[in-house]
Write a protein that holds these residues in place. Structure first.
Motif, PDB file in Angstrom:
ATOM      1  N   ILE A  67      31.273   8.024  30.823  1.00  0.00           N
ATOM      2  CA  ILE A  67      31.881   6.963  31.635  1.00  0.00           C
ATOM      3  C   ILE A  67      33.053   6.382  30.851  1.00  0.00           C
ATOM      4  N   PRO A  68      34.304   6.662  31.291  1.00  0.00           N
ATOM      5  CA  PRO A  68      35.443   6.086  30.575  1.00  0.00           C
ATOM      6  C   PRO A  68      35.465   4.570  30.745  1.00  0.00           C
ATOM      7  N   HIS A  69      35.911   3.899  29.701  1.00  0.00           N
ATOM      8  CA  HIS A  69      35.919   2.431  29.691  1.00  0.00           C
ATOM      9  C   HIS A  69      37.230   1.951  29.085  1.00  0.00           C
ATOM     10  N   THR A  73      37.374  -4.707  32.995  1.00  0.00           N
ATOM     11  CA  THR A  73      37.646  -5.746  34.001  1.00  0.00           C
ATOM     12  C   THR A  73      37.504  -5.223  35.435  1.00  0.00           C
ATOM     13  N   GLY A  74      37.184  -3.958  35.581  1.00  0.00           N
ATOM     14  CA  GLY A  74      37.015  -3.387  36.924  1.00  0.00           C
ATOM     15  C   GLY A  74      35.920  -4.136  37.669  1.00  0.00           C
ATOM     16  N   GLY A  78      32.815   0.719  38.270  1.00  0.00           N
ATOM     17  CA  GLY A  78      33.182   2.096  37.884  1.00  0.00           C
ATOM     18  C   GLY A  78      32.980   2.363  36.410  1.00  0.00           C
ATOM     19  N   ALA A 112      46.319   4.893  26.219  1.00  0.00           N
ATOM     20  CA  ALA A 112      45.528   4.349  27.328  1.00  0.00           C
ATOM     21  C   ALA A 112      44.887   3.003  27.017  1.00  0.00           C
ATOM     22  N   ALA A 135      45.784 -11.084  37.182  1.00  0.00           N
ATOM     23  CA  ALA A 135      45.126 -12.148  36.422  1.00  0.00           C
ATOM     24  C   ALA A 135      44.344 -11.612  35.226  1.00  0.00           C
ATOM     25  N   SER A 136      43.953 -10.343  35.244  1.00  0.00           N
ATOM     26  CA  SER A 136      43.187  -9.760  34.135  1.00  0.00           C
ATOM     27  C   SER A 136      44.085  -9.166  33.052  1.00  0.00           C
ATOM     28  N   CYS A 140      42.717  -6.123  30.623  1.00  0.00           N
ATOM     29  CA  CYS A 140      42.700  -4.765  31.204  1.00  0.00           C
ATOM     30  C   CYS A 140      43.663  -3.858  30.428  1.00  0.00           C
ATOM     31  N   THR A 141      43.388  -2.555  30.483  1.00  0.00           N
ATOM     32  CA  THR A 141      44.205  -1.598  29.737  1.00  0.00           C
ATOM     33  C   THR A 141      45.034  -0.757  30.698  1.00  0.00           C
ATOM     34  N   GLY A 143      45.248   2.395  30.705  1.00  0.00           N
ATOM     35  CA  GLY A 143      44.431   3.537  31.163  1.00  0.00           C
ATOM     36  C   GLY A 143      43.592   3.153  32.366  1.00  0.00           C
ATOM     37  N   ALA A 147      43.790   4.521  36.113  1.00  0.00           N
ATOM     38  CA  ALA A 147      42.585   5.147  36.672  1.00  0.00           C
ATOM     39  C   ALA A 147      42.187   4.496  37.994  1.00  0.00           C
ATOM     40  N   GLY A 151      46.925  -2.762  41.577  1.00  0.00           N
ATOM     41  CA  GLY A 151      48.019  -3.375  42.347  1.00  0.00           C
ATOM     42  C   GLY A 151      48.507  -4.629  41.643  1.00  0.00           C
ATOM     43  N   HIS A 378      47.340 -11.055  47.953  1.00  0.00           N
ATOM     44  CA  HIS A 378      48.678 -10.472  47.964  1.00  0.00           C
ATOM     45  C   HIS A 378      49.152 -10.269  49.405  1.00  0.00           C
ATOM     46  N   GLU A 428      42.943  -2.181  46.303  1.00  0.00           N
ATOM     47  CA  GLU A 428      43.460  -2.012  44.945  1.00  0.00           C
ATOM     48  C   GLU A 428      42.366  -1.915  43.881  1.00  0.00           C
TER      49      GLU A 428
END
Ligand SMILES: Cc1cc2nc3c(=O)[nH]c(=O)nc-3n(C[C@H](O)[C@H](O)[C@H](O)COP(=O)(O)OP(=O)(O)OC[C@H]3O[C@@H](n4cnc5c(N)ncnc54)[C@H](O)[C@@H]3O)c2cc1C
Length: 475
Positions: A67-69, A73-74, A78, A112, A135-136, A140-141, A143, A147, A151, A378, A428
């Motif tokens: 599981i990529p991380h 913040t998703g 996921g 990433a 806002a994150s 957040c990265t 990558g 992925a 948005g 948005h 998004e």
């Protein structure tokens, strides 16, 4: 293969210090909204693309799910293992170097794990900007942004993450490295694998670096906060500003009266710049060359004259701009603190926004008439989020215990009201582990078949983020 043998194999690739588990790794099992808790998994933190390749090859051979991380913040789970503790979480956070900036190409090559806010700072250091923001942004990265095809607040003018990426480097499920970091704008050489990986939510490979499109920096930015009567008036204002300000309209965020009240309640230092309260607000930003302030003021005065806008304040300083944006950026936190149990992310064609808000509000009330809804987001992209709370005075846990399955029913009611307007069930945030059933239910058979064929062809052993996007076991 036993868990010990797998841990040993991973340690041999990255070293002891770059492997975590148990309470050491607690933050990798958390969800930013507190809606999910991931199972305890082993976490591995590679530092180079070569190490990612060796890890993925090893996992492919041993049938170990990955599981990529990124920044975690998703909001659709996921990045979490909800199913079992057998998976490994592969965090790219140590891959956080900017490899280079080409001022001629207006391209930055970033790994990433670079945090979005650091990419903004690096672009600025070179006199340019990277116009993806949300806002994150402090966690957040890039990558993760790619992925999820993120948005955010500048899509109106600059597009989604996909539109800001000209090249990609990724490790495919076989362990092979795809090196497509060229800054070329014209490069029609077969299927564009970059676009397949963008928005794939970690199910087709690990993104390790990207060539990001930079833009010339705006020399003037104008931020205005408008009091308005309804989402229909917001749409009229959007139309009016687009016809006068054109593509220098940089952002337009709708906020409900309830939402602004909740932000002020939970963040008492923040102020509503108007003395009176209004049913809706619009945060408007224009950006371009000096002189734009006068143009923006004239355009907004026109909106007042036509009755689309009731009142306006325009920020006079950076501090005032920041204060206005704080009202918007603290909205997700205020929703969480108020006890939101459903946070939607659907979109409709822009002209349908007013119908969308009224129909979805009616659909939510039909599920339970005491629910309170904060709608914001948005508007310039047709993407309004609804955050739904229990009735006034009722706690989230008590309410959910008393109404099993209500969050899913509200989500489905919003989906059902969105789709006839020509909308999407995921604007998004992506599908993750929250929405695979929604995806399956609301997609055509031909689309689902094509998605599955792509997944099987690229990841025949289903090691990349199994459980995300598709709820069933694939191969
Ligand atoms: C307060 C707040 C505000 C937000 N606002 C917005 C917004 O305005 N717009 C918006 O679009 N989103 C928004 N989000 C959601 C979130 O920030 C985005 O989805 C972001 O792109 C996730 O990035 P991340 O690095 O945190 O990814 P993670 O949460 O770590 O992962 C998200 C998904 O991407 C996959 N992934 C992560 N890194 C990689 C990689 N290197 N290779 C392959 N797959 C990978 C994961 O497996 C997972 O499926 C918000 C979230 C919060 C908490």
């Amino acid at each position: 293969m036993s868990i010990d043998t797998i841990s040993e194999g991973l340690r041999a690739i990255v070293g002891d210090a770059a492997c975590k588990s148990g309470t050491d790794a607690a933050r990798y099992y958390e969800d930013p909204r507190g809606s999910f808790t991931g199972k305890t998994c082993r976490v591995v933190l590679p530092e180079t693309t070569g190490q990612v390749s060796r890890i993925v090859r090893f996992c492919n051979e041993t049938g170990t799910p990955i599981i990529p991380h990124g920044g975690g913040t998703g909001v659709v789970a996921g990045q979490l293992s909800l199913e079992s503790s057998d998976a490994i979480i592969l965090s790219v956070e140590r891959m956080n170097r900017v490899r280079g900036v080409s001022t001629d190409d207006f391209v930055m090559v970033a790994e990433a794990g670079c945090v979005l806010e650091n990419i903004h700072a690096e672009a600025e250091r070179h006199g340019m900007m990277f116009p993806l923001s949300m806002a994150s942004k402090g966690s957040c990265t890039i990558g993760g942004n790619l992925a999820t095809n993120a948005g955010g607040i500048q899509v109106l003018r600059h597009g989604n993450a996909r539109d800001l990426c000209v090249g990609i480097e990724a490790v495919l499920p076989s362990g092979d490295v795809l090196e497509e970091l060229s800054p070329l704008r014209k490069n029609n050489t077969g299927y564009d694998l970059r676009h397949l990986l963008i928005g794939s939510e970690g199910t087709l490979g690990v993104i390790t670096a990207a060539s990001l499109l930079l833009k010339p920096r705006d020399r003037a930015t104008v931020t205005a906060f408008c009091a308005i009567a309804s989402p229909a008036d917001a749409l009229m204002t959007l139309r009016a500003l687009r016809s006068t300000i054109g593509d220098r309209l940089d952002g337009m965020e709708l906020m409900s009266g309830l939402g602004v009240r909740l932000v002020r309640e939970h963040f008492p230092t923040l102020k509503n710049p108007f003395r009176d309260e209004y049913p809706w607000y619009l945060l408007v930003e224009t950006a371009g060359n000096p002189g734009l302030r006068d143009e923006t003021e004239t355009a907004l005065a026109g909106c007042i004259e036509k009755g689309f806008v009731t009142d306006v304040v325009i920020a006079e300083s950076q501090a005032q701009r920041d204060a206005l944006w704080s009202l918007r950026e603290n909205t997700p936190d205020a929703n969480k603190k108020t006890g939101a149990f459903c946070s939607s992310d659907t979109s409709v064609p822009i002209g349908q926004i007013a119908a969308f808000v009224s129909r979805t509000h009616a659909a939510i009330a039909a599920v339970h008439d005491g629910l309170r809804t904060n709608s914001y987001g948005h508007i310039g992209d047709g993407n309004i989020h609804h955050n739904v709370f229990p009735p006034e005075g009722v706690g989230k846990t008590d309410f959910l215990d008393a109404h099993p399955g209500i969050a899913a029913r509200v989500r489905e009611a919003i989906n059902e009201a969105t789709l006839p307007l020509g909308g999407s069930i995921s604007a998004e945030h992506g599908i993750g582990r929250l929405k695979p059933h929604d995806l399956q239910r609301h997609s055509s058979a031909s689309k689902m078949a094509a998605l599955r064929q792509i997944k099987r062809a690229m990841d025949p052993n289903n090691i990349m983020n199994p459980g995300a996007l598709f709820s069933d076991l694939l191969p």
